[in-house]
Design a protein around this motif. Structure first.
Motif, PDB file in Angstrom:
ATOM      1  N   ARG A 129      14.632  -1.928 -11.642  1.00  0.00           N
ATOM      2  CA  ARG A 129      15.357  -0.860 -10.959  1.00  0.00           C
ATOM      3  C   ARG A 129      14.433  -0.014 -10.098  1.00  0.00           C
ATOM      4  O   ARG A 129      14.844   0.543  -9.074  1.00  0.00           O
ATOM      5  CB  ARG A 129      16.059   0.014 -12.000  1.00  0.00           C
ATOM      6  N   TYR A 130      13.185   0.104 -10.512  1.00  0.00           N
ATOM      7  CA  TYR A 130      12.251   0.995  -9.827  1.00  0.00           C
ATOM      8  C   TYR A 130      11.086   0.178  -9.264  1.00  0.00           C
ATOM      9  O   TYR A 130      10.613  -0.769  -9.897  1.00  0.00           O
ATOM     10  CB  TYR A 130      11.705   2.057 -10.784  1.00  0.00           C
ATOM     11  N   HIS A 131      10.621   0.568  -8.098  1.00  0.00           N
ATOM     12  CA  HIS A 131       9.424  -0.074  -7.575  1.00  0.00           C
ATOM     13  C   HIS A 131       8.791   0.801  -6.502  1.00  0.00           C
ATOM     14  O   HIS A 131       9.443   1.679  -5.918  1.00  0.00           O
ATOM     15  CB  HIS A 131       9.749  -1.471  -7.016  1.00  0.00           C
ATOM     16  N   THR A 132       7.518   0.557  -6.269  1.00  0.00           N
ATOM     17  CA  THR A 132       6.789   1.237  -5.213  1.00  0.00           C
ATOM     18  C   THR A 132       5.812   0.258  -4.593  1.00  0.00           C
ATOM     19  O   THR A 132       5.234  -0.585  -5.291  1.00  0.00           O
ATOM     20  CB  THR A 132       6.029   2.472  -5.739  1.00  0.00           C
ATOM     21  N   VAL A 133       5.645   0.359  -3.280  1.00  0.00           N
ATOM     22  CA  VAL A 133       4.701  -0.483  -2.554  1.00  0.00           C
ATOM     23  C   VAL A 133       3.817   0.418  -1.712  1.00  0.00           C
ATOM     24  O   VAL A 133       4.312   1.277  -0.976  1.00  0.00           O
ATOM     25  CB  VAL A 133       5.419  -1.509  -1.657  1.00  0.00           C
ATOM     26  N   GLN A 134       2.524   0.220  -1.847  1.00  0.00           N
ATOM     27  CA  GLN A 134       1.545   0.947  -1.048  1.00  0.00           C
ATOM     28  C   GLN A 134       0.643  -0.090  -0.377  1.00  0.00           C
ATOM     29  O   GLN A 134      -0.214  -0.691  -1.015  1.00  0.00           O
ATOM     30  CB  GLN A 134       0.707   1.884  -1.925  1.00  0.00           C
ATOM     31  N   GLY A 135       0.885  -0.310   0.905  1.00  0.00           N
ATOM     32  CA  GLY A 135       0.083  -1.297   1.614  1.00  0.00           C
ATOM     33  C   GLY A 135       0.322  -2.700   1.083  1.00  0.00           C
ATOM     34  O   GLY A 135       1.444  -3.211   1.123  1.00  0.00           O
ATOM     35  N   THR A 136      -0.725  -3.312   0.546  1.00  0.00           N
ATOM     36  CA  THR A 136      -0.617  -4.702   0.079  1.00  0.00           C
ATOM     37  C   THR A 136      -0.415  -4.812  -1.424  1.00  0.00           C
ATOM     38  O   THR A 136      -0.409  -5.920  -1.950  1.00  0.00           O
ATOM     39  CB  THR A 136      -1.891  -5.476   0.462  1.00  0.00           C
ATOM     40  N   VAL A 137      -0.260  -3.688  -2.126  1.00  0.00           N
ATOM     41  CA  VAL A 137      -0.051  -3.727  -3.574  1.00  0.00           C
ATOM     42  C   VAL A 137       1.256  -3.037  -3.919  1.00  0.00           C
ATOM     43  O   VAL A 137       1.740  -2.158  -3.193  1.00  0.00           O
ATOM     44  CB  VAL A 137      -1.223  -3.062  -4.340  1.00  0.00           C
ATOM     45  N   GLY A 138       1.841  -3.445  -5.034  1.00  0.00           N
ATOM     46  CA  GLY A 138       3.102  -2.852  -5.453  1.00  0.00           C
ATOM     47  C   GLY A 138       3.286  -2.930  -6.947  1.00  0.00           C
ATOM     48  O   GLY A 138       2.627  -3.730  -7.639  1.00  0.00           O
TER      49      GLY A 138
END
Length: 376
Positions: A198-207
């Motif tokens: 349900r939840y996710h975050t992506v910062q650049g090339t990592v997540g």
């Protein structure tokens, strides 16, 4: 009790006795027809006797193999003292477990030379290797665990990101960290993993994909050159995307700080040797971020491009411990996926207890995914 000589000593004694007996035989043979009973001249007998007596015993044979055994033991024992000029120290430590393969090679040479000294000397590298890696030969995993975490470098050149996403979702992980995502593949991972997480975050090339709420997410600078103070001196320099993030996971037992990182690659150059500058900078930056972390419970996931034996990670391993070393079974090598030779994908923890650690089956990546069960 009378000592029984070994077979080789008995043969040498019989040969020496035969040489010394040739004098009497020669004398008795002089009266025969044409001197048919003659033996070797006296000087030849003496030379043969000297050769027999000068043959080294089992403790003097194979001294080269004995020296190699001692050098191997010292190399493994004092690996942290090896110079890191040209990355030599890091290179040795990356493949340190494999140095144990030299032990049976030297043993074969010692047996061929029938060298007692070399066999005894081999006890040194054998004991050193066991002290370093013997604990990995036993399964330390336990049942249970409050949270399952998985980390995977999905490979920018992965030909089947959709299949990789399905395989990772099937692992049942509560937290799923991905590294080396491309902008083109990002949408595929978000679509394929959205149903399970349900939840996710992506910062650049990592997540990070999570079944639990996330908050206070931010990138962590582990890239040298165009972040921080240096970026001000290079305003026109292209900005690399972030390669690490930090977020807070809300669990029933309280907040958990999670870091996902993909440290810089290492390279082998003919002139410069094993180049690790980018990786080492990232390791130091990540260690400082963890040291400043206010939450007691911390999990670090990612592709570190190095093993926990590498001195470059002393700043991290002094604060965190490896889930594999605490609760794994075997070496858990992850790279390259076709023939894993080193564990450069890590799960490091602080304030939680690893219950189990394992390696997942291969996907379309050149890395193998790693997993761990942790408990409070």
């Amino acid at each position: 009790m009378r000592e029984v000589p070994d077979a080789r000593q008995q043969v040498e004694a019989e040969e020496l006795a035969e040489i010394l007996d040739t004098g009497d035989t020669r004398q008795s043979g002089q009266g025969g027809q044409g001197g048919a009973g003659r033996r070797d001249p006296g000087s030849a007998r003496i030379l043969r006797a000297i050769r027999v007596l000068s043959r080294p015993g089992p403790w003097k044979r194979g001294l080269v193999f004995a020296a190699l055994a001692l050098l191997l033991g010292l190399l493994m024992l004092l690996h942290a003292k090896i110079t890191d000029r040209g990355g030599l120290g890091s290179l040795v430590e990356t493949f340190l477990p494999w140095f144990g393969l030299f032990i049976p090679v030297i043993l074969a040479g010692a047996l061929w030379r029938r060298s007692a000294s070399a066999v005894v000397a081999l006890l040194v590298p054998a004991m050193v290797w066991l002290s370093l890696f013997g604990g990995l030969l036993f399964d330390k995993s336990q049942s249970g665990g409050d949270l399952t975490v998985v980390s995977h470098n999905v490979n920018a050149e992965n030909p089947d990101p959709a299949g990789t996403a399905r395989d990772l979702a099937a692992s049942g992980a509560d937290l799923l960290a991905l590294e080396e995502m491309t902008p083109q593949a990002k949408g595929t991972y978000e679509r394929k993993l959205g149903k399970a997480y349900r939840y996710h975050t992506v910062q650049g090339t990592v997540g990070l994909w999570s079944k639990l709420p996330l908050s206070d997410t931010r990138p962590v600078n582990v890239v040298r050159g165009n972040y921080g103070p240096l970026a001000k001196t290079r305003p026109d320099a292209p900005q690399d995307p972030p390669r690490a993030l930090r977020t807070t996971v809300a669990t029933d037992q309280g907040p958990l700080a999670v870091y996902v990182a993909h440290l810089g690659s290492v390279r082998v150059f003919p002139r410069n040797g094993f180049w690790t500058d980018s990786r080492d900078f990232g390791a130091d930056a990540l260690a400082k971020a963890v040291a400043a972390e206010q939450i007691e419970r911390v999990v670090v996931l990612g592709d570190m491009n190095g093993t926990t034996d590498d001195r470059a990670f002393d700043g991290l391993t002094s604060q965190l411990h490896s889930a594999r070393e605490a609760a794994g079974d075997g070496f858990g090598f992850t790279w390259p996926a076709s023939f894993p030779m080193a564990r450069i994908d890590q799960i490091l923890v602080r304030g939680v207890e690893p219950k189990s650690s394992w390696v997942l089956p291969a996907t379309g990546s050149d890395h193998l995914p790693v997993a761990a069960g942790i408990s409070w």
